[in-house]
Write an enzyme that holds these catalytic residues in place. Structure first.
Site, mmCIF file in Angstrom:
data_model
loop_
_atom_site.group_PDB
_atom_site.id
_atom_site.type_symbol
_atom_site.label_atom_id
_atom_site.label_comp_id
_atom_site.label_asym_id
_atom_site.label_seq_id
_atom_site.Cartn_x
_atom_site.Cartn_y
_atom_site.Cartn_z
ATOM 1 N N GLY A 174 -18.432 -8.742 -21.893
ATOM 2 C CA GLY A 174 -18.525 -7.697 -20.870
ATOM 3 C C GLY A 174 -19.914 -7.659 -20.282
ATOM 4 N N GLU B 112 -25.146 -4.335 -19.912
ATOM 5 C CA GLU B 112 -25.427 -2.918 -20.180
ATOM 6 C C GLU B 112 -24.640 -2.429 -21.409
ATOM 7 O OE1 GLU B 112 -24.016 -0.686 -16.856
ATOM 8 O OE2 GLU B 112 -24.345 1.211 -17.877
ATOM 9 N N LYS C 166 -9.676 -4.571 -28.854
ATOM 10 C CA LYS C 166 -9.579 -3.520 -27.842
ATOM 11 C C LYS C 166 -9.668 -4.140 -26.453
ATOM 12 C CE LYS C 166 -12.348 -0.928 -25.607
ATOM 13 N NZ LYS C 166 -11.635 -0.943 -24.328
ATOM 14 N N CYS D 282 -17.818 -14.520 -14.774
ATOM 15 C CA CYS D 282 -19.218 -14.524 -15.191
ATOM 16 C C CYS D 282 -19.909 -15.849 -14.871
ATOM 17 C CB CYS D 282 -19.309 -14.217 -16.674
ATOM 18 S SG CYS D 282 -18.253 -15.276 -17.651
ATOM 19 N N GLU E 125 -26.177 -8.800 -11.259
ATOM 20 C CA GLU E 125 -24.850 -9.415 -11.241
ATOM 21 C C GLU E 125 -23.910 -8.525 -10.437
ATOM 22 O OE1 GLU E 125 -22.363 -9.509 -14.753
ATOM 23 O OE2 GLU E 125 -21.873 -11.588 -14.302
ATOM 24 N N GLU F 236 -20.897 -12.137 -25.204
ATOM 25 C CA GLU F 236 -20.775 -12.986 -24.006
ATOM 26 C C GLU F 236 -20.957 -12.055 -22.827
ATOM 27 O OE1 GLU F 236 -20.548 -16.127 -23.687
ATOM 28 O OE2 GLU F 236 -19.884 -16.814 -25.657
ATOM 29 N N GLY G 70 -23.290 -4.422 -23.590
ATOM 30 C CA GLY G 70 -23.745 -5.270 -24.698
ATOM 31 C C GLY G 70 -24.885 -4.614 -25.470
HETATM 32 P P1 NAD Z 1 -17.861 -3.605 -19.381
HETATM 33 O O1 NAD Z 1 -18.992 -4.035 -20.208
HETATM 34 O O2 NAD Z 1 -17.926 -2.337 -18.640
HETATM 35 O O3 NAD Z 1 -16.505 -3.510 -20.251
HETATM 36 C C1 NAD Z 1 -16.112 -4.508 -21.151
HETATM 37 C C2 NAD Z 1 -15.400 -3.873 -22.331
HETATM 38 O O4 NAD Z 1 -16.293 -3.012 -23.007
HETATM 39 C C3 NAD Z 1 -14.182 -3.019 -21.970
HETATM 40 O O5 NAD Z 1 -13.195 -3.236 -22.957
HETATM 41 C C4 NAD Z 1 -14.721 -1.601 -22.061
HETATM 42 O O6 NAD Z 1 -13.738 -0.643 -22.358
HETATM 43 C C5 NAD Z 1 -15.690 -1.738 -23.218
HETATM 44 N N1 NAD Z 1 -16.736 -0.727 -23.261
HETATM 45 C C6 NAD Z 1 -17.261 0.008 -22.255
HETATM 46 N N2 NAD Z 1 -18.196 0.852 -22.721
HETATM 47 C C7 NAD Z 1 -18.278 0.645 -24.059
HETATM 48 C C8 NAD Z 1 -19.081 1.186 -25.096
HETATM 49 N N3 NAD Z 1 -19.982 2.139 -24.873
HETATM 50 N N4 NAD Z 1 -18.918 0.713 -26.354
HETATM 51 C C9 NAD Z 1 -18.014 -0.247 -26.611
HETATM 52 N N5 NAD Z 1 -17.215 -0.798 -25.675
HETATM 53 C C10 NAD Z 1 -17.354 -0.361 -24.406
HETATM 54 O O7 NAD Z 1 -17.683 -4.846 -18.454
HETATM 55 P P2 NAD Z 1 -16.619 -5.042 -17.335
HETATM 56 O O8 NAD Z 1 -17.116 -4.356 -16.111
HETATM 57 O O9 NAD Z 1 -15.294 -4.688 -17.837
HETATM 58 O O10 NAD Z 1 -16.659 -6.627 -17.155
HETATM 59 C C11 NAD Z 1 -17.530 -7.235 -16.318
HETATM 60 C C12 NAD Z 1 -18.687 -7.849 -17.080
HETATM 61 O O11 NAD Z 1 -18.247 -8.746 -18.077
HETATM 62 C C13 NAD Z 1 -19.561 -8.649 -16.174
HETATM 63 O O12 NAD Z 1 -20.902 -8.295 -16.359
HETATM 64 C C14 NAD Z 1 -19.341 -10.082 -16.599
HETATM 65 O O13 NAD Z 1 -20.355 -10.975 -16.386
HETATM 66 C C15 NAD Z 1 -18.991 -9.951 -18.024
HETATM 67 N N6 NAD Z 1 -18.179 -11.088 -18.433
HETATM 68 C C16 NAD Z 1 -18.773 -12.040 -19.205
HETATM 69 C C17 NAD Z 1 -18.058 -13.141 -19.609
HETATM 70 C C18 NAD Z 1 -18.687 -14.189 -20.495
HETATM 71 O O14 NAD Z 1 -17.977 -14.956 -21.085
HETATM 72 N N7 NAD Z 1 -19.986 -14.249 -20.607
HETATM 73 C C19 NAD Z 1 -16.732 -13.280 -19.229
HETATM 74 C C20 NAD Z 1 -16.157 -12.296 -18.429
HETATM 75 C C21 NAD Z 1 -16.887 -11.192 -18.044
#
Ligand code: NAD
Length: 503
Positions: A251, A254, A198, A307, A404, A273, A256
């Site tokens: 992502g 929160e 997804k 990140c 962050e 991650e 996670g």
């Molecule tokens: P996000 O957590 O809002 O979204 C990430 C994904 O999760 C999207 O596909 C979203 O649709 C999905 N999602 C949202 N709510 C959900 C739920 N309740 N259940 C399941 N899936 C859900 O994050 P974002 O704002 O899109 O991305 C930014 C974050 O990602 C930052 O905190 C960043 O540090 C992190 N990030 C981490 C890495 C890493 O490798 N550690 C790499 C890139 C980004």
């Protein structure tokens, strides 16, 4: 900044954008039963560039059923290791052959500048797929010692097999979608799993084109299903699904946490991650020019929407003034504009909502008494642009230091101590533990801090992950598990012990 230049788009990209974008399930393009769709916007203009079907709960059920059938029937697991490796290699070749369209789509969809982010997106994905293409033939178990049971003539033969974990749900973010997809699909496919992927609702386009290439490469139907959709309901349904054996997520911390809770129902395996608030520590003996250049590059790569961003800069007071002036000058020198302009170094943020969020952090930094050395202003006109910002005189209690931001904002604080334990405590004074770096020519300082900083990657005169051959992931709230390298395969494998009595 100029929007005057029309963006160059190949005919192939134009045709792709006009397509009716549906869900890729069981090797076919199908309509979403949810009836919902997503209006995909170009962050540089705010204009709509495509409409994409949005998966609902029933669509996730269908995708999981297709992945389960493909896993159980074994068209993928049943192939020889060599065949699976060849298909992954072919997929990498196809990505490389479609580099122009994929790069254009990635820039239009995410806002990333061609230089340096956009130009690296396809090569990074290709390199990952080639790396994982070599793995199917190298997965093996062990033969283990066993004691002879009373009365038995010989000990049992005991060995382990490494088997795919099963159906995997993969949920990826918007900042680097194609590379994220390759990073997740590579180890899952190398180990024989089947996948429901997804992408983020804001940036589904490159993974939809990837679906065509998966089919062309010979990945059998149902082995990879691609279902754009919102976090709620699609991501949540995938994380909670009772027939998904494992969920892999990149992502925010929160979300996670929500994934973990959702996964508890059937105790599925989880790898995460998550975010980072990464310390970058500069000692007075460091090569200051290199450190300044690296700090600015890392803090503002993909507009800071990365990140690994160098977001907490700890600088020894002897070089603090020069360092702050250097990073601020570098920030001011970054041309802001649409990603397709080769001169652009700072593109738009991904969405209006995210720009508001980052602007809120800039305001809170000023309010809490940090000194804004440069940048931070939102730019007028269409698109979601802001100037890269450098704060100094920051301290541990400020929100800009603790949370962050995931935007082009970096925070400097000075230190005077030469007590390495105190410096490590400062670096570790965060809920995160993704990457860290130490800038010095002193081996004692470098190695002592490499040992004491709690982060998944510590760079010495280098900031950020190693090559993809080296594990990458977080301590503490930055995640669970390691991607890249041999360790990433472990996330997708179960170990089975076989005990054979033959006396
Ligand atoms: P996000 O957590 O809002 O979204 C990430 C994904 O999760 C999207 O596909 C979203 O649709 C999905 N999602 C949202 N709510 C959900 C739920 N309740 N259940 C399941 N899936 C859900 O994050 P974002 O704002 O899109 O991305 C930014 C974050 O990602 C930052 O905190 C960043 O540090 C992190 N990030 C981490 C890495 C890493 O490798 N550690 C790499 C890139 C980004």
């Amino acid at each position: 900044m100029s929007h005057a230049q029309p963006y160059p788009m190949s005919a192939a990209t134009g045709q792709f954008l006009k397509r009716r974008h549906r869900l890729f399930i069981g090797g076919e393009w199908v309509d979403a039963r949810s009836g919902d769709d997503i209006d995909v916007l170009n962050p540089a203009t705010g204009a709509s560039i495509a409409r994409v079907a949005a998966a609902g709960r029933e669509d996730i059920d269908r995708a999981v059923a297709a992945a389960r059938e493909a896993f159980a029937d074994g068209p993928w697991r049943g192939m020889t290791a060599a065949e699976r490796g060849q298909i992954l290699t072919k997929l990498a070749d196809l990505l490389a052959a479609n580099s122009e369209v994929l790069t254009e789509i990635e820039i239009l969809d995410t806002g990333m500048p061609l230089n340096p982010g956009g130009a690296l997106a396809v090569p990074t994905a290709v390199k990952m797929l080639r790396y994982y293409a070599g793995w199917p033939s190298k997965l093996s178990g062990h033969t283990l010692p066993a004691d002879r049971r009373p009365g038995a003539a010989s000990p049992p033969l005991t060995y382990t097999r490494r088997e795919p974990v099963g159906v995997v749900g993969q949920i990826i973010p918007w900042n680097y979608p194609l590379a994220m997809a390759a990073m997740k699909l590579g180890p899952a496919l190398a180990t024989g799993c089947t996948v429901v992927l997804k992408p983020d609702e804001k940036t589904p386009l490159s993974t939809l084109l990837l679906a065509d290439l998966l089919r062309e490469a010979g990945v059998p139907p149902g082995v990879v299903n691609i279902v754009p959709g919102y976090g709620e309901p699609a991501g949540a349904a995938l994380a909670a699904h009772p027939d998904v054996d494992k969920v892999a997520f990149t992502g925010s911390s929160e979300v996670g946490r929500k994934i973990l809770q959702a996964a508890a129902g059937n105790l599925k395996r989880v790898s995460l991650e998550l975010g980072g608030k990464n310390p970058f520590i500069v000692f007075p003996d460091a090569d200051l020019e290199r450190a300044i250049e690296a700090a600015a590059r890392s803090a503002f790569f993909l507009q800071g929407q990365n990140c690994q961003s160098a977001s907490r800069l700890f600088v020894h007071e002897d070089v603090l003034e020069r360092f702050v002036a250097g990073v601020a000058a570098a920030a001011r020198g970054l041309q802001i504009g649409p990603g397709w302009d080769p001169a652009t170094r700072i593109g738009p943020l991904v969405s209006a909502g995210h720009l508001d969020r980052v602007q809120g952090y800039v305001a809170s930094g000023v309010q809490e008494g940090a000194e804004l050395v440069t940048g931070g202003a939102r730019l007028p006109g269409p698109g979601y642009f802001m100037e890269p910002a450098v704060f100094t005189r920051t301290h541990r209690d400020m929100r800009i230091v603790r949370e962050e931001i995931f935007g082009p904002v970096t925070c400097v604080q000075g230190f005077a101590a030469s007590d390495l334990a105190a410096i490590a405590r400062q670096a570790n004074d965060t809920a995160f533990g993704l990457v860290a770096s130490v800038w010095t020519r002193d081996l004692r300082i470098a190695h002592q801090l490499a040992n004491t900083i709690r982060a998944g990657v510590v760079g010495i005169n280098h900031h950020g992950s190693g090559d993809i051959y080296a594990p990458f992931g977080g301590f503490k709230e930055s995640g669970w598990g390691r991607e890249f390298g041999a360790e990433s395969l472990d996330l997708y494998l179960e170990t089975k012990t076989v005990v054979v009595r033959y006396d």
